[in-house]
Design a protein around this motif. Structure first.
Motif, PDB file in Angstrom:
ATOM      1  N   GLY A 107      -6.080   4.850   1.472  1.00 22.49           N
ATOM      2  CA  GLY A 107      -5.944   5.656   2.643  1.00 22.49           C
ATOM      3  C   GLY A 107      -6.892   6.870   2.669  1.00 22.49           C
ATOM      4  N   CYS A 108      -6.770   7.563   3.796  1.00 26.72           N
ATOM      5  CA  CYS A 108      -7.587   8.767   3.978  1.00 26.72           C
ATOM      6  C   CYS A 108      -7.408   9.732   2.819  1.00 26.72           C
ATOM      7  N   GLU A 130       0.499   5.401  -0.004  1.00 28.97           N
ATOM      8  CA  GLU A 130      -0.390   6.561   0.076  1.00 28.97           C
ATOM      9  C   GLU A 130       0.418   7.847  -0.099  1.00 28.97           C
ATOM     10  N   LEU A 151       1.460  10.203   1.642  1.00 32.89           N
ATOM     11  CA  LEU A 151       1.597  10.385   3.093  1.00 32.89           C
ATOM     12  C   LEU A 151       3.086  10.448   3.402  1.00 32.89           C
ATOM     13  N   GLU A 170      -5.213  -2.669   4.817  1.00 33.35           N
ATOM     14  CA  GLU A 170      -4.320  -1.918   5.707  1.00 33.35           C
ATOM     15  C   GLU A 170      -4.076  -2.764   6.947  1.00 33.35           C
ATOM     16  N   TRP A 189       1.709   0.257  14.069  1.00 36.85           N
ATOM     17  CA  TRP A 189       1.587   1.721  14.022  1.00 36.85           C
ATOM     18  C   TRP A 189       2.088   2.235  15.366  1.00 36.85           C
ATOM     19  N   PHE A 228       0.856  -1.177   0.000  1.00 37.80           N
ATOM     20  CA  PHE A 228       0.000   0.000   0.000  1.00 37.80           C
ATOM     21  C   PHE A 228       0.899   1.235   0.000  1.00 37.80           C
ATOM     22  N   HIS A 288      -9.603  -3.180   8.075  1.00 36.39           N
ATOM     23  CA  HIS A 288      -8.381  -2.497   8.524  1.00 36.39           C
ATOM     24  C   HIS A 288      -8.101  -2.828   9.981  1.00 36.39           C
ATOM     25  N   LEU A 314       4.868   3.884   8.515  1.00 35.53           N
ATOM     26  CA  LEU A 314       4.386   2.761   9.330  1.00 35.53           C
ATOM     27  C   LEU A 314       5.294   1.526   9.145  1.00 35.53           C
ATOM     28  N   ASN A 333     -12.704   4.599   1.066  1.00 29.28           N
ATOM     29  CA  ASN A 333     -11.804   4.075   2.102  1.00 29.28           C
ATOM     30  C   ASN A 333     -12.284   4.548   3.472  1.00 29.28           C
ATOM     31  N   GLU A 334     -12.308   3.670   4.420  1.00 31.71           N
ATOM     32  CA  GLU A 334     -12.682   4.018   5.804  1.00 31.71           C
ATOM     33  C   GLU A 334     -13.845   5.005   5.821  1.00 31.71           C
ATOM     34  N   TRP A 351      -2.364  14.492   6.367  1.00 31.43           N
ATOM     35  CA  TRP A 351      -0.995  14.062   6.652  1.00 31.43           C
ATOM     36  C   TRP A 351      -0.017  15.233   6.645  1.00 31.43           C
ATOM     37  N   TYR A 400      -4.695  -2.275  12.734  1.00 29.00           N
ATOM     38  CA  TYR A 400      -3.304  -1.933  13.055  1.00 29.00           C
ATOM     39  C   TYR A 400      -2.971  -2.388  14.473  1.00 29.00           C
ATOM     40  N   GLN A 414       2.969   0.792   5.325  1.00 27.02           N
ATOM     41  CA  GLN A 414       2.958   1.147   3.922  1.00 27.02           C
ATOM     42  C   GLN A 414       4.352   0.902   3.345  1.00 27.02           C
TER      43      GLN A 414
HETATM   44  O1  AHR Z   1      -2.217   4.104   6.753  1.00 25.73           O
HETATM   45  C1  AHR Z   1      -2.475   5.283   7.400  1.00 25.73           C
HETATM   46  C2  AHR Z   1      -3.964   5.582   7.504  1.00 25.73           C
HETATM   47  O2  AHR Z   1      -4.570   4.646   8.325  1.00 25.73           O
HETATM   48  C3  AHR Z   1      -4.756   5.499   6.236  1.00 25.73           C
HETATM   49  O3  AHR Z   1      -4.687   6.660   5.480  1.00 25.73           O
HETATM   50  C4  AHR Z   1      -6.151   5.299   6.732  1.00 25.73           C
HETATM   51  O4  AHR Z   1      -6.956   4.602   5.816  1.00 25.73           O
HETATM   52  C5  AHR Z   1      -5.947   4.566   8.042  1.00 25.73           C
HETATM   53  O5  AHR Z   1      -6.661   5.139   9.066  1.00 25.73           O
END
Ligand code: AHR
Length: 480
Positions: A69-70, A24, A26, A294, A298, A22, A236, A348, A171-172, A95, A238, A343
């Motif tokens: 991602g966001c 992003e 970011l 994801e 984290w 993944f 998702h 991360l 996403n989310e 970000w 983490y 990612q």
């Molecule tokens: O991977 C970081 C963020 O984590 C992503 O942008 C989002 O989808 C999740 O909350």
């Protein structure tokens, strides 16, 4: 610990897409990490870092998810095409509030995917984008004939449509993707996905935005209202050892935190089991895949770095998380059709860290390397004695059996006795291990954790016995 390998029984195929990644917009994932631009002094091909592309190809990267991602639910793809000087800039509000130049857009992504020789997974914008915008993006990417979007793509230098195997519809959407209720998102999903048209003869695998961690209600509502319109449903999860607010340091942790981290990684098993049980009620054939797009550790961002860039170091503890999680995905191979660790570079649980022209491979990278043989292999059934600190996979491909063992004890060496119904010879044995819980690679010491030849094994009458050290991941390949 005794592991009996029932290698005559056939099991499900472990999709290679479980080894997906993944990337992003970011921090330094895309810019600096993957893309440096054609004019950079860092060796590149069409702007993509040669060292990073080569490293990712070496672990057989099967698929790359982009642009978030966001970020995906704020991304307007038309800002990222055409001459770079005229592309609209935007603020990357999620970000770090930095300026996004849009210099890496659709054409650059497909160039990266071409160089990586992997599949494309594009994530569309539901949160702040229109149905028309999403529909036109799919047309721009995949339409071969004459159409407004296909003609525009040609004007921008790309004659042929690209292959886009996977497409995510938001996403989310329970959070950064619009703070929606599942009922509302389910309706939006039904509407948006209608216009994700298939222009050629290649099917687009449609992925609905799925649950956060253990939000089983979300899965229930999505499956009930839209399962026949989706190919995959995301999940998702983490691992943050001290919880979402504090997270915990990537490098400074004690033994207790080591075990909490590993236990939290192992929690993936319960999550997949329970989400899958809900999905079974609507899709007993397991046609709809769980797409864990994801996952990973984290931690608190490294001191001195922009907290919005999510840059963290990566230790042998991360390698344990990777191995434990991949073993769980294998176990659920019938339902888990894809996963994308977060990612790829500098963000991360990254495979690769960069500092200017320097690049290092992380312990997590080496797990993906040690586990390569499991891609598209058949899961082999086993039964074993109880052990709380060992996680393993046995798979079969091309007349070879591959056994991967993660010993996440901080202290105990494990005697592993493998009994195989059909026995060949050990063809290859490799491992990574560390003596310190926070052993990691850095720019001035890039090989502290690296793959080494594993010699502490014996061939026995019915298999192999191996002595695996604490904090290690070992792969043994057995064949005729
Ligand atoms: O991977 C970081 C963020 O984590 C992503 O942008 C989002 O989808 C999740 O909350």
């Amino acid at each position: 610990m005794k592991i009996n390998v029932l290698n005559q029984k056939s099991g499900p195929t472990i999709s290679k897409y479980i080894y997906g990644h993944f990337a992003e917009h970011l921090g330094r994932c895309i810019y600096e990490g993957l893309y440096v631009g054609k004019d950079s002094s860092i060796p590149n091909v069409n702007g993509m870092r040669v060292d990073v592309v080569e490293a990712l190809k070496a672990i057989n990267i099967p698929v790359l998810r982009w642009p978030g991602g966001c970020f995906a639910d704020e991304y307007h793809w038309k800002d990222g095409i055409g001459p770079k000087e005229t592309r609209n800039k935007m603020v990357n509000t999620h970000w770090g509030g930095v300026t996004e130049t849009n210099h890496f857009g659709t054409h650059e992504f497909f160039e990266l995917v071409r160089q990586l020789e992997c599949e494309a997974y594009v994530n569309g914008n539901v949160g702040s984008g229109t149905v028309q915008e999403m529909s036109e993006w799919v047309e721009y990417i995949t339409m071969g004939g004459t159409s407004p979007m296909a003609d525009w793509r040609r004007e921008n230098g790309q004659e042929e449509p690209w292959d886009m195997k996977f497409f995510g519809v938001g996403n989310e959407n329970w959070g950064c993707g619009g703070n929606m209720r599942p009922e509302y998102y389910a309706d939006l999903y039904r509407r948006y996905q209608t216009y994700v048209r298939q222009y050629g003869d290649k099917k687009i695998y449609k992925i609905a935005g799925g649950a956060n961690v253990d939000d089983y209600h979300w899965t229930e509502v999505l499956m009930k209202n839209a399962h026949w319109l989706m190919d995959g449903l995301s999940l998702h999860y983490y691992v943050h050892p001290q919880g979402w607010e504090k997270k915990g340091s990537a490098l400074a942790f004690d033994e207790n935190e080591w075990y909490v981290t590993c236990e939290k990684a192992a929690h993936m098993d319960e999550l997949i089991t329970r989400h899958s049980a809900i999905m079974d009620q609507y899709d007993p054939e397991k046609r709809v895949g769980i797409i864990v797009d994801e996952w990973g550790t984290w931690f608190t961002a490294e001191p001195g770095t922009n907290p919005g860039f999510l840059y963290q170091q990566n230790t042998i503890r991360d390698a344990m998380v990777a191995a434990i999680t991949l073993n769980i995905f294998h176990k659920h191979a019938e339902r888990v059709h894809m996963a994308n660790i977060a990612q790829t570079v500098n963000v991360l649980q990254a495979m690769i860290l960069t500092d200017g022209e320097k690049m290092i491979k992380t312990p997590s990278y080496h797990v993906f390397e040690l586990y390569k043989n499991h891609q598209d292999a058949e899961l082999v059934d086993t039964y074993s004695s109880e052990n709380n600190t060992v996680s393993y996979t046995v798979s079969k491909k091309d007349n070879q059996v591959t056994v991967s063992i993660c010993n996440f004890s901080t202290t105990n060496t494990e005697e592993i006795s493998l009994s195989l119904e059909q026995f060949g010879q050990v063809k290859e044995a490799q491992y990574i291990y560390a003596k310190e819980m926070n052993a990691h690679n850095d720019f001035d010491a890039p090989e502290v954790v690296s793959i080494q030849s594993f010699t502490d094994y014996k061939e026995t009458n019915d298999g192999v016995s191996a002595t695996v050290p604490p904090m290690s991941v070992t792969t043994i390949v057995i064949g005729e």
